[in-house]
Design an enzyme around this catalytic site. Sequence first.
Site: not given
Length: 331
Positions: A61, A298
Site C-alpha cells: 500500500y 468515514q
Amino acid sequence: MQTEQLVRPIGRSEINATAVGLGTWAIGGWMWGGTDEARSIAAIQASVDEGITLIDSAPAYGQGVAEVIVGKALKGRRDKVVLATKCGLVWHTQQGNHFFDYDSGPVHRYLGKASIIHEVEQSLKRLGTDYIDHYITHWQDETTPISETMEALEMLKAQGKIRSIGASNTSADQVKAYLEAGQLDAIQEEYSMVKRDLEEQMLPLCSNAGVSVLSYSSLALGLLGGRIGPDRVFNGDDLRKDNPRFSLPNRQKVAKLMEAISPVAEAHNATLAQIVIAWTLQQPGITFSLCGARDEKQAKENAKAGRLRLSSEDISLINTAAASHLVNLDG
C-alpha cells in the site's frame, strides 16, 4: 438496535478482534489519488477511539507508506489493537512472478523463506512495533511451495515476531495446502453483495477447518457505499476509472438497490454503507469486514456498523433487493 462492537476470534489463534476492521489500502495513496498523512492518522486514531481493534495494512500500500502512517498513528496505542500486515509483494528482489509495476520499478509475487524473513523485519520497522498480530501472504506465489512459505511463517511465530498466520487471494486448493503445512488461522478475500463466489466452496471449506474469513472490499470500492451515483466522475490514477463494475448502467442498478434498502437504514438510524457492512458480517461464514477510511468521519461511520444488528426481516429485505437489482452486474 445498537450495542457493543461485535468481537470475533481469528481462527484458532486465541486472538480476538472487532468484526469491523480498518483497511488501509487507500491510506497508502497508491491507486487512490495520493494520501494525506494528517487526515489518515486522524482516521486510524478515530477508529481506535470508536472501539475498533483490527487494523489491516500491507507493504504494497504505497510501498510502505501505509505501514509508516499506521505506525505513527498507533504510537502509544499499540496495545489497543490487533495489527495485521502482509508479505509476498516484493520489490527488493525479482524472484517469483512479475505482478505489476510501480513508478519506481517492478513488483513480484514471491513467498520464499528468506524473502519473508526480510519482509517481516522491514514491516516491523515501518510499523514501529516488535510483533505483528496477524501476518498474511498478500498474493500467492506459484514458484514457491506453500510448505516452504509456511515453514518461514511458523518460524516467525515461534520467535514471537508474528502471532497468527493468514493468506489472501487464494484458491480452495491453496487453502488446503496451507492447512496441510501448518496452522492457517484466516483467509482474506474479496466479498460483497456484488461478488459472492466465496459462498460456493471457500466459506464451507473454511468453516469446517476453523479458518476465519476476512472480507475486503465489502463496499465494492465504494460502489455500495450509497454515495457514488450515476453522475460521479473518476479522475487520475483512481482505480475505479476504468473498472467495468463502475459503468453507468451498473451504478444505475446500484442506485435502485440503495433506494430499496433505505427503509432498513432509516429504521436503524444508520447510513446505507453501515447497513451494507452489517449485512456482510451477518452472512454465514464471514468473520470480519475490512473497511477503508481516509478521514475521521468515514472511520467513525464504519465503526458504528460493528454495533448494528440486523433482524432476519432486514436481511431478507436486503437479499430480495440485491437479487432484484444486481442482475448481470459487470465485474
